[in-house]
Motif scaffolding. Structure first.
Motif, PDB file in Angstrom:
ATOM      1  N   MET B  59       0.808  -1.216   0.000  1.00 14.64           N
ATOM      2  CA  MET B  59       0.000   0.000   0.000  1.00 14.64           C
ATOM      3  C   MET B  59       0.843   1.268   0.000  1.00 14.64           C
ATOM      4  N   GLY B  60       2.050   1.161  -0.520  1.00 11.13           N
ATOM      5  CA  GLY B  60       2.862   2.363  -0.690  1.00 11.13           C
ATOM      6  C   GLY B  60       3.454   2.926   0.579  1.00 11.13           C
ATOM      7  N   ALA B  61       3.536   2.124   1.644  1.00  9.32           N
ATOM      8  CA  ALA B  61       4.053   2.646   2.907  1.00  9.32           C
ATOM      9  C   ALA B  61       5.481   2.191   3.207  1.00  9.32           C
ATOM     10  N   CYS B  62       5.798   0.909   2.921  1.00 13.19           N
ATOM     11  CA  CYS B  62       7.087   0.371   3.390  1.00 13.19           C
ATOM     12  C   CYS B  62       8.249   0.681   2.448  1.00 13.19           C
ATOM     13  N   GLN B  63       7.958   0.965   1.187  1.00 16.43           N
ATOM     14  CA  GLN B  63       8.993   1.288   0.169  1.00 16.43           C
ATOM     15  C   GLN B  63       9.932   0.117  -0.074  1.00 16.43           C
ATOM     16  N   ASP B  64       9.452  -1.098   0.106  1.00 16.85           N
ATOM     17  CA  ASP B  64      10.307  -2.268  -0.068  1.00 16.85           C
ATOM     18  C   ASP B  64      10.018  -2.978  -1.389  1.00 16.85           C
ATOM     19  N   CYS B  65       9.466  -2.268  -2.362  1.00 20.88           N
ATOM     20  CA  CYS B  65       9.068  -2.933  -3.610  1.00 20.88           C
ATOM     21  C   CYS B  65       9.549  -2.172  -4.832  1.00 20.88           C
ATOM     22  N   TRP B  66      10.603  -1.347  -4.678  1.00 18.22           N
ATOM     23  CA  TRP B  66      11.058  -0.566  -5.831  1.00 18.22           C
ATOM     24  C   TRP B  66      11.761  -1.466  -6.837  1.00 18.22           C
ATOM     25  N   VAL B  67      11.378  -1.338  -8.107  1.00 17.30           N
ATOM     26  CA  VAL B  67      12.033  -2.071  -9.184  1.00 17.30           C
ATOM     27  C   VAL B  67      12.469  -1.048 -10.233  1.00 17.30           C
ATOM     28  N   LEU B  68      13.137  -1.544 -11.266  1.00 15.48           N
ATOM     29  CA  LEU B  68      13.642  -0.635 -12.302  1.00 15.48           C
ATOM     30  C   LEU B  68      12.975  -0.938 -13.638  1.00 15.48           C
ATOM     31  N   THR B  69      12.927   0.076 -14.479  1.00 14.73           N
ATOM     32  CA  THR B  69      12.594  -0.186 -15.880  1.00 14.73           C
ATOM     33  C   THR B  69      13.929  -0.244 -16.608  1.00 14.73           C
ATOM     34  N   THR B  70      13.933  -0.790 -17.837  1.00 13.31           N
ATOM     35  CA  THR B  70      15.233  -0.941 -18.518  1.00 13.31           C
ATOM     36  C   THR B  70      15.852   0.413 -18.833  1.00 13.31           C
ATOM     37  N   ASP B  71      15.041   1.480 -18.895  1.00 14.50           N
ATOM     38  CA  ASP B  71      15.685   2.783 -19.096  1.00 14.50           C
ATOM     39  C   ASP B  71      16.056   3.462 -17.776  1.00 14.50           C
ATOM     40  N   GLY B  72      16.093   2.697 -16.704  1.00 13.15           N
ATOM     41  CA  GLY B  72      16.697   3.200 -15.479  1.00 13.15           C
ATOM     42  C   GLY B  72      15.753   3.910 -14.532  1.00 13.15           C
ATOM     43  N   GLU B  73      14.467   3.989 -14.881  1.00 11.82           N
ATOM     44  CA  GLU B  73      13.537   4.652 -13.975  1.00 11.82           C
ATOM     45  C   GLU B  73      13.207   3.700 -12.823  1.00 11.82           C
ATOM     46  N   ARG B  74      13.082   4.298 -11.613  1.00 11.59           N
ATOM     47  CA  ARG B  74      12.692   3.478 -10.454  1.00 11.59           C
ATOM     48  C   ARG B  74      11.188   3.560 -10.296  1.00 11.59           C
ATOM     49  N   ILE B  75      10.526   2.445 -10.110  1.00 12.60           N
ATOM     50  CA  ILE B  75       9.092   2.527  -9.843  1.00 12.60           C
ATOM     51  C   ILE B  75       8.704   1.698  -8.622  1.00 12.60           C
ATOM     52  N   ARG B  76       7.734   2.237  -7.887  1.00 13.40           N
ATOM     53  CA  ARG B  76       7.230   1.524  -6.713  1.00 13.40           C
ATOM     54  C   ARG B  76       6.195   0.534  -7.209  1.00 13.40           C
ATOM     55  N   ALA B  77       6.531  -0.753  -7.145  1.00 15.58           N
ATOM     56  CA  ALA B  77       5.754  -1.778  -7.835  1.00 15.58           C
ATOM     57  C   ALA B  77       4.314  -1.889  -7.336  1.00 15.58           C
ATOM     58  N   CYS B  78       4.081  -1.688  -6.042  1.00 15.96           N
ATOM     59  CA  CYS B  78       2.738  -1.962  -5.510  1.00 15.96           C
ATOM     60  C   CYS B  78       1.745  -0.860  -5.835  1.00 15.96           C
ATOM     61  N   THR B  79       2.237   0.333  -6.229  1.00 16.56           N
ATOM     62  CA  THR B  79       1.293   1.424  -6.509  1.00 16.56           C
ATOM     63  C   THR B  79       1.385   1.869  -7.973  1.00 16.56           C
ATOM     64  N   THR B  80       2.048   1.049  -8.804  1.00 14.57           N
ATOM     65  CA  THR B  80       2.140   1.377 -10.223  1.00 14.57           C
ATOM     66  C   THR B  80       1.352   0.350 -11.014  1.00 14.57           C
ATOM     67  N   ALA B  81       0.470   0.818 -11.873  1.00 15.59           N
ATOM     68  CA  ALA B  81      -0.326  -0.102 -12.683  1.00 15.59           C
ATOM     69  C   ALA B  81       0.533  -0.669 -13.809  1.00 15.59           C
ATOM     70  N   LEU B  82       0.355  -1.953 -14.091  1.00 12.17           N
ATOM     71  CA  LEU B  82       1.064  -2.586 -15.203  1.00 12.17           C
ATOM     72  C   LEU B  82       0.544  -2.005 -16.513  1.00 12.17           C
ATOM     73  N   GLU B  83       1.480  -1.674 -17.412  1.00 12.04           N
ATOM     74  CA  GLU B  83       1.075  -1.170 -18.725  1.00 12.04           C
ATOM     75  C   GLU B  83       1.696  -2.033 -19.808  1.00 12.04           C
ATOM     76  N   PRO B  84       0.974  -2.178 -20.921  1.00 11.67           N
ATOM     77  CA  PRO B  84       1.485  -3.025 -22.005  1.00 11.67           C
ATOM     78  C   PRO B  84       2.851  -2.537 -22.456  1.00 11.67           C
ATOM     79  N   GLY B  85       3.766  -3.469 -22.668  1.00 15.04           N
ATOM     80  CA  GLY B  85       5.081  -3.118 -23.199  1.00 15.04           C
ATOM     81  C   GLY B  85       6.080  -2.633 -22.168  1.00 15.04           C
TER      82      GLY B  85
END
Ligand SMILES: Cc1cc2nc3c(=O)[nH]c(=O)nc-3n(C[C@H](O)[C@H](O)[C@H](O)COP(=O)(O)OP(=O)(O)OC[C@H]3O[C@@H](n4cnc5c(N)ncnc54)[C@H](O)[C@@H]3O)c2cc1C
Ligand code: FES
Lengths: 454, 96
Positions: B59-85
């Motif tokens: 729920m966006g509180a613990c910050q223990d789910c950050w992942v990367l995109t291949t262009d180096g952007e960091r995203i918080r996985a639990c509060t980011t919607a999956l998008e095609p591609g």
């Protein structure tokens, strides 16, 4: 007049509706993509499940709240997916995607809700361990169970609720391990008079869990969550004997803790709530804080549940209207305050039925990770007490970095307070209160300032 | 091996993305966390000890789910919607 409401859960939505009914147009900001808050959280896209499937006994309330919010949409300025990350004098900094803007306000209603209160155990950082709230979000919002065989552990009403929701949804629940003793549940008999439907529902969850073969254990002392790359089992002690159960996921928590960072940045005075073992913003029965023009409602003001959040949101809205010199319905205020008082009494019962595990702070081993972000161990706190004479949380933070990581103490703050106080031989309030710092959550790098105002 | 088990939403449209270079499928309405953890059992390694992590609060509180995109952007996985591609990377090196 330009009031700002932070949070579009039950408290924020009712506050907004109350203002709208008096002809006031508030700004409403919420991090989530849609309204509803934690309990009435909405899915990202609709699916085959009905409101009844998602919200169970609270389906009608959920639908009503979503309808209320949709009904006022064109009479509020609503910014979804937006985080208020700082508050300055009558201005909020709010970030949406990569853009941050300053939003001036005349009044502020904080309805920021709560997160799970967690306590560290050996193995609590392993993949497959989630909070109770997180386990519920996986199910409600994502239609997923956190594993093939799930153990629920901890204390508080959510423990049984989430376990029951899992079983209903077709997940395999291996056990419910309640850290509070069965005898504590006798307190619920008192609650039978105050809130019979809530207590009876709780009993129903337990009997249905047992009827489906779920082991329900009381007085459990967790020893460790077993595994190297992910959860493989849970080990606990119960009446002096050690037990182990194989599972691949653990959902756990010990009741909830209020999100109070914004109240802190707004300059509100805090008081220690001995029952909830937590600091909360000081407020009067209407939700007025110590800062003029700043109001607080719902679980962010102290844990009281969704029904209380709706009542408190309306009450805070009315307080704001009254303070602005407009007319309010006195009879309605009386009704709200009486209902809120009744729920508060019931909260006393719940706290006695699901007591905090008081022995945890002295029994937890030195090598257990306390802070997930900065990976600081329990023993580092005790060492700071022993070697550097630390007795206060902010000093502890400066010396050890506990509470300084990305979560800003949301996950470790309660535990750090308990360990520090225990190591000093003091009560938890003596450890002081971790101060909030902007940004209250990480904001994307390269955020662009936008001087436009809402 | 997957951490999360899907119980519902199995009829929703498929969404394709890549995870560490491999083609994967999620469902419309998934968060990035769900999309990854229904294929894999971790999101990242912790900053200091390099222990495996897979989120915690969702729920966006613990910050223990950050992942990367291949262009180096960091995203918080639990509060980011999956998008095609989306091209996602789990964080596999400590303190990256
Ligand atoms: C994960 C979880 C699950 C729960 N499940 C149940 C349940 O099943 N049954 C039950 O009876 N109770 C449940 N509770 C308790 C329940 O959440 C509350 O009683 C109720 O939702 C409180 O309403 P509220 O309006 O005070 O806060 P919430 O419903 O928590 O709403 C607060 C809102 O504020 C937003 N917010 C907070 N800070 C900011 C910020 N800085 N910027 C922008 N937006 C912000 C959040 O996104 C959230 O939408 C749950 C609690 C949690 C944490
Ligand atoms: S899982 Fe906690 S912030 Fe994403």
């Amino acid at each position: 007049m330009r009031p700002l409401i932070v949070g579009a859960g039950p408290a924020g939505i009712l506050a907004a509706q109350t203002l709208v009914n008096s002809g006031i147009r508030p700004v409403v900001i919420d991090e989530a993509p849609s309204g509803g808050g934690q309990i009435y959280r909405q899915r990202l896209v609709p699916d085959e499940r009905s409101a009844k499937d998602l919200y169970g006994s609270e389906a009608n309330k959920a639908t009503a709240l979503h309808r209320t919010f949709a009904g006022i949409r064109d009479r509020i300025d609503y910014h979804p997916e937006t985080l208020v990350w700082n508050l300055r004098d009558k201005v909020a900094d709010a970030v949406t995607g990569h853009r941050t803007r300053r939003i001036p306000f005349s009044h502020l209603i904080l309805a920021t809700g709560a997160t799970d209160r967690v306590l560290p155990f050996p193995g609590w950082t392993l993949p497959g361990v989630f909070t109770l709230g997180g386990s519920q979000i996986a199910l409600k919002s994502q239609g997923c169970a956190i594993g093939e065989e799930v153990v629920f552990l901890g204390s508080g009403p959510l423990l049984y609720l989430v376990a029951w929701q899992y079983v209903k949804a077709g997940a395999k629940v291996a056990a419910v391990l309640d850290t509070s003793p069965l005898s504590a549940k006798l307190h619920l008999l008192r609650g039978l008079f105050a809130q019979p439907s809530v207590v009876l529902r709780g009993f129903r969850y337990v009997t249905e869990l047992m009827a489906r073969g779920v082991a329900v254990r009381f007085g459990v002392q967790p020893i460790l969550i077993d595994g190297t790359a992910r959860v493989e089992g849970v080990v606990w002690r119960e009446r002096g004997e050690e037990h182990r159960l194989t599972c691949d996921a653990v959902g756990y928590g010990f009741s909830l803790r209020s999100e109070t960072q914004l109240a802190d940045l707004a300059g509100c005075r805090f008081v220690f709530d001995t029952r909830d073992r937590a600091w909360r913003p000081e407020r009067d029965g209407a939700g007025r804080t110590s800062m003029p023009g700043v109001y607080i409602a719902g679980d962010g003001a102290g844990i009281a549940g969704a029904d209380a959040a709706e009542l408190a949101g309306e009450r805070a809205g009315l307080a704001l209207i009254e303070d602005a010199g407009l007319l309010v319905d006195r009879a309605r205020i009386g009704v709200l305050e009486r209902k809120l008082a009744r729920i508060q009494k019931f909260r006393d019962v719940l706290e006695s039925a699901f007591p905090f595990p008081e022995t945890w702070a002295n029994s937890i081993a030195d090598d257990v990770t306390l802070c997930r972000c900065e990976e600081i161990a329990i023993g580092d706190v005790r060492a700071a007490v022993r070697d550097q004479g630390v007795f206060e949380l902010n000093r502890l933070k400066a010396l050890t970095r506990v509470g300084m990581g990305r979560c800003q103490g949301r996950m470790c703050g309660s535990a750090a307070m308990e360990v520090l106080a225990a190591a000093c031989g003091q009560s938890p309030d003596a450890a002081g209160r971790l101060r909030a710092q902007p940004p209250i959550k990480p904001i994307p790098m390269g955020v662009m300032a936008q001087e436009e105002t809402a | 091996m997957a951490l999360l088990r899907r119980l519902a939403r199995q009829e929703l449209p498929l969404v394709s993305f890549t995870l560490n270079g491999e083609a994967c499928l999620g469902r419309a309405g998934d968060t990035v966390l769900t999309a990854i953890l229904t294929q894999s059992d971790r999101l990242r390694l912790s900053d200091f000890s390099g222990g495996p992590r897979a989120g915690f609060c969702q729920m966006g509180a613990c910050q223990d789910c950050w992942v990367l995109t291949t262009d180096g952007e960091r995203i918080r996985a639990c509060t980011t919607a999956l998008e095609p591609g989306m091209n996602l990377r789990t964080v596999t090196e400590p303190r990256s």
